[in-house]
Scaffold this active site. Structure first.
Site, short mmCIF file in Angstrom:
data_model
loop_
_atom_site.label_atom_id
_atom_site.label_comp_id
_atom_site.label_asym_id
_atom_site.label_seq_id
_atom_site.Cartn_x
_atom_site.Cartn_y
_atom_site.Cartn_z
N GLU A 208 58.03 32.82 40.69
CA GLU A 208 57.36 34.11 40.48
C GLU A 208 57.38 34.50 39.01
O GLU A 208 58.25 34.08 38.26
CB GLU A 208 57.99 35.21 41.36
N ARG B 261 69.00 37.63 43.36
CA ARG B 261 68.17 37.01 44.41
C ARG B 261 66.68 37.12 44.08
O ARG B 261 65.85 37.31 44.95
CB ARG B 261 68.46 37.61 45.79
N HIS C 94 55.50 22.94 30.48
CA HIS C 94 56.16 22.83 31.78
C HIS C 94 57.42 21.99 31.64
O HIS C 94 57.41 20.89 31.08
CB HIS C 94 55.24 22.20 32.82
N ASP D 214 61.69 18.36 40.26
CA ASP D 214 60.96 19.51 39.73
C ASP D 214 60.94 20.60 40.80
O ASP D 214 60.26 20.48 41.82
CB ASP D 214 59.53 19.10 39.36
#
Length: 278
Positions: A44, A69, A114, A129
């Site tokens: 997220e 969390r 990335h 990953d």
């Protein structure tokens, strides 16, 4: 187990992902941890949309992904996973990749933004990953074979490229490029610049759309703004648009996130953006 210079609370991490098995540096352990990680800790980018930036120091990552969390994106997810694996006794190197997913074939090269991991188990290199969103492999992939590699969800292949290795996934009957991976090992400091770029640059899509993903044995769940996509291992796929209230419920119940009142404006913008593109 060896002690990492950036100590990780393995008991807290295992509780976070629901793992209560052995923790030896074996391929079976790596497989179980990777599957449980992507099922428990969602991908997220809410902090970017909230204007908070992303702190990738070990203390900040542990406080956010374990203690609070929350979820995070690749520089948080794979940095955490790397320290966990090192503490268990795995040989791990951080790598950088150039993302190709969703880019037109004639698009100019993107910067390497990335983070992924190379984990050596009994002399063999594996790509691990846990930070590639809705297409993150649910199992480690062998880096020294060219045959297709099936997982519970997609099938992947790792092939040589000019930069190192190209990772592709079989999606909708076609091979889709995910990223081009450089094999040059990276130091923790090497991730500071791409993390800053990804979290702050105006061209970064993470600054403009809500992206949330979680993969369980039953399905892949992915949010793009206010559109929820659910994809099963059998290939069945559903999509639906959500209102603000539904979005809060899905973030809480499907993705396991502790939805806060301060997120409301971000969720309202996500719903408005989805309606504009519908």
């Amino acid at each position: 187990m060896k002690e990492s210079c950036d100590a990780i609370d393995l008991a807290a991490y295992c509780a976070r992902i629901g793992h209560d098995g052995e923790l030896g540096p074996t391929l079976e352990t790596l497989r179980r941890l990777q599957a449980r990680h992507v099922a428990a800790i969602p991908f997220e980018n809410l902090d970017i949309l909230l204007g908070r930036g992303i702190d990738i120091s070990p203390r900040a990552v542990d406080a956010k992904l374990i203690g609070a969390r929350r979820g995070g994106y690749c520089f948080e997810q794979n940095a955490l996973f790397k320290r966990v694996l090192e503490a268990i006794g795995f040989q791990v190197e951080g790598l950088l990749a150039r993302v190709l997913w969703m880019a037109p074939s004639d698009a100019p090269p993107r910067p390497r933004t990335h983070m992924a991991l190379r984990v050596v188990v009994e002399g063999r290199p594996w790509l691990a990953d846990v930070g590639f969103g809705g297409n993150a492999p649910v199992a480690p992939l062998a880096m020294d074979v060219r045959e297709v590699q099936a997982t519970r969800h997609e099938t992947y292949r790792v092939t040589p490229s000019e930069e190192g290795l190209l990772l592709q996934a079989r999606l909708d009957g076609e091979w889709a490029p995910l990223y081009d991976l450089s094999l040059q090992p990276q130091l923790p400091v090497d991730y500071e610049l791409p993390n800053w770029y990804t979290a702050t640059h105006p061209s970064s899509h993470f600054r403009h759309q809500l992206s949330v993903a979680r993969t369980t044995p039953e399905a892949r769940y992915a949010l793009r703004n206010a559109r929820l996509t659910v994809r099963t291992p059998a290939g069945e796929q559903t999509r639906r648009e959500l209102g603000v209230g539904e979005l809060e419920t899905v973030l809480r119940e499907t993705f396991g996130l502790p939805v806060a009142e301060g997120w409301r404006a971000v969720l309202e913008r996500a719903v408005a953006a989805e309606r504009e593109t519908a």
